[in-house]
Write a protein that holds these residues in place. Structure first.
Motif, PDB file in Angstrom:
ATOM      1  N   VAL A   7       0.832  -1.202   0.000  1.00 51.83           N
ATOM      2  CA  VAL A   7       0.000   0.000   0.000  1.00 51.83           C
ATOM      3  C   VAL A   7       0.867   1.253   0.000  1.00 51.83           C
ATOM      4  O   VAL A   7       0.587   2.212  -0.733  1.00 51.83           O
ATOM      5  N   GLN A  11       0.773   3.961  -3.034  1.00 52.97           N
ATOM      6  CA  GLN A  11       0.539   5.377  -2.734  1.00 52.97           C
ATOM      7  C   GLN A  11       1.636   6.255  -3.337  1.00 52.97           C
ATOM      8  O   GLN A  11       1.363   7.319  -3.896  1.00 52.97           O
ATOM      9  N   GLY A  22      -5.697   8.088  -4.159  1.00 53.32           N
ATOM     10  CA  GLY A  22      -5.729   7.077  -3.102  1.00 53.32           C
ATOM     11  C   GLY A  22      -6.629   5.904  -3.398  1.00 53.32           C
ATOM     12  O   GLY A  22      -6.628   4.899  -2.683  1.00 53.32           O
ATOM     13  N   GLU A  23      -7.408   5.996  -4.501  1.00 58.77           N
ATOM     14  CA  GLU A  23      -8.377   4.936  -4.789  1.00 58.77           C
ATOM     15  C   GLU A  23      -7.697   3.636  -5.221  1.00 58.77           C
ATOM     16  O   GLU A  23      -8.132   2.541  -4.863  1.00 58.77           O
ATOM     17  N   ALA A  25      -4.663   2.620  -4.317  1.00 57.74           N
ATOM     18  CA  ALA A  25      -4.064   2.038  -3.108  1.00 57.74           C
ATOM     19  C   ALA A  25      -5.128   1.356  -2.263  1.00 57.74           C
ATOM     20  O   ALA A  25      -4.894   0.280  -1.687  1.00 57.74           O
ATOM     21  N   SER A  26      -6.305   1.951  -2.190  1.00 56.35           N
ATOM     22  CA  SER A  26      -7.400   1.353  -1.438  1.00 56.35           C
ATOM     23  C   SER A  26      -7.843   0.030  -2.061  1.00 56.35           C
ATOM     24  O   SER A  26      -8.066  -0.962  -1.361  1.00 56.35           O
ATOM     25  N   LEU A  27      -7.954   0.011  -3.399  1.00 59.09           N
ATOM     26  CA  LEU A  27      -8.325  -1.232  -4.091  1.00 59.09           C
ATOM     27  C   LEU A  27      -7.262  -2.295  -3.878  1.00 59.09           C
ATOM     28  O   LEU A  27      -7.578  -3.470  -3.619  1.00 59.09           O
ATOM     29  N   ASN A  29      -5.322  -2.672  -1.392  1.00 58.45           N
ATOM     30  CA  ASN A  29      -5.436  -3.158  -0.018  1.00 58.45           C
ATOM     31  C   ASN A  29      -6.512  -4.246   0.088  1.00 58.45           C
ATOM     32  O   ASN A  29      -6.350  -5.229   0.816  1.00 58.45           O
ATOM     33  N   GLU A  30      -7.614  -4.079  -0.648  1.00 55.69           N
ATOM     34  CA  GLU A  30      -8.683  -5.082  -0.637  1.00 55.69           C
ATOM     35  C   GLU A  30      -8.231  -6.367  -1.350  1.00 55.69           C
ATOM     36  O   GLU A  30      -8.568  -7.477  -0.929  1.00 55.69           O
ATOM     37  N   SER A  83     -15.761  -2.471  -1.716  1.00 57.24           N
ATOM     38  CA  SER A  83     -14.617  -1.593  -1.443  1.00 57.24           C
ATOM     39  C   SER A  83     -14.878  -0.130  -1.773  1.00 57.24           C
ATOM     40  O   SER A  83     -14.134   0.750  -1.332  1.00 57.24           O
ATOM     41  N   THR A  85     -14.428   1.115  -4.659  1.00 54.20           N
ATOM     42  CA  THR A  85     -13.432   1.518  -5.661  1.00 54.20           C
ATOM     43  C   THR A  85     -13.753   1.025  -7.065  1.00 54.20           C
ATOM     44  O   THR A  85     -13.139   1.471  -8.023  1.00 54.20           O
TER      45      THR A  85
END
Length: 330
Positions: A7, A11, A22-23, A25-27, A29-30, A83, A85
């Motif tokens: 992550v 980022q 940040g989207e 990185a969020s995806l 992470n999932e 998520s 995303t």
């Protein structure tokens, strides 16, 4: 020594190259959360309940569905659809895409082969997850073919997880290829293979030679060429074929070589799926300095006409794939 997580790395890539929303990185992470669950389940296979073997059903490609295929597909689907995303998810295991309700949707399209090589689970051979990420192109809330059938070169990111002696994620967002190994003591993927570059030429070929009788003459001649002794060109090549695409590809990415699943009399359009296998792996190998081709066309130049479209595939070290193309041309 500073340890970098996936992550953190994504980022940093977003800030440098993609515009720091940040989207992505969020995806990612999932995706990692799903990969950790699958890794744990695979490590328990054989002792952790009735999860080995086939379900008795077949997927859209006519292949026997393994119980862990179902588990991997439902795990990623559940996690990623919530998520915020993605607006759509397609999978090798599902005939149709899953469309996320607009109020829960993000800007990305997520495509996956949830458990590549699943037929090898019962004999404890490495398996993997392959994924691809595209950005929604069509205006408005509706997801259209413009979003689901994009050119391979339009991928925002792609990657795979290999579940082997260690669990490892390899990904690219178009700026290099980077590998992360799951540290069980931390429960996190740590950067272990920064800036992976595939050798320009290898000495390994990976192909199912059990299909030889179905091949055309040019394919047969190319394999014979690789087996000939010629010190100047580094031949003969070594045959290495696991039968789990992620595993074969991962070895060749690190060591050099060529993986082939050609068209043949049985599968004239090839057998590997463009959106779930060939496309994402082509994105990765090209960002590592390699090449991916149908034998006559660059994989990333293809715009599919169907979610489950198959293509022939020659992928790996640049010089090796170019040699294959030369044989197929002539």
């Amino acid at each position: 020594m500073k340890q970098t997580t996936v992550v953190q790395h994504v980022q940093e890539q977003e800030k440098k190259f993609l515009g720091a929303t940040g989207e992505l990185a969020s995806l990612m992470n999932e995706i990692l959360a799903g990969a950790k669950i699958i890794s744990l389940e695979l490590n328990k296979a054989g002792i952790g309940g009735d999860i080995l073997g086939a379900t008795g059903t077949r997927n859209v490609h006519g292949e026997a569905v393994q119980k862990l295929d179902d588990l991997a597909n439902s795990t990623f689907l559940s996690i990623i659809s919530k998520s915020g995303t993605v607006c759509a998810i397609t999978s090798e295991e599902m005939e149709n895409p899953v469309i996320v309700p607009p109020e829960q949707a993000g800007k990305y399209i997520f495509m996956m082969d949830p458990l590549d090589g699943s037929s090898n689970i019962d004999v404890n051979v490495s398996t993997g997850t392959i994924f691809s990420i595209y950005r929604k192109k069509s205006p408005g809330d509706k997801v259209t073919d413009q979003d689901l059938l994009q050119k391979g070169a339009d991928q925002v990111a792609a990657g795979y997880v290999v579940y082997g002696s260690s669990t490892m994620l390899v990904y690219s967002s178009g700026h290099g290829v980077h590998g992360f190994t799951l540290d069980p003591s931390l429960g996190d993927f740590i950067l272990s293979h920064p800036d992976i570059r595939i050798p320009e030429q290898g000495n390994i070929y990976s192909v199912n030679e059990g299909n030889t009788e179905n091949w055309g003459d040019k394919q047969k001649k190319f394999i014979s060429y690789l087996k000939e002794k010629d010190r100047a060109s580094g031949r003969p090549y070594k045959a290495r074929y696991i039968g789990s695409f992620v595993s074969d590809f991962h070895r060749n990415l690190l060591k050099g070589g060529i993986f082939m699943y050609p068209s043949d009399a049985k599968n004239p359009s090839g057998k590997l799926r463009f959106e779930f296998e060939a496309g994402p792996m082509a994105f990765i190998v090209e960002n590592a300095g390699g090449r991916a081709s149908t034998g006559s066309e660059r994989i990333l130049d293809i715009t599919p006409t169907d979610i489950h479209q198959c293509v022939p595939l020659y992928i790996g070290s640049r010089f090796d794939v170019e040699a294959a193309e030369e044989f197929l041309r002539n």
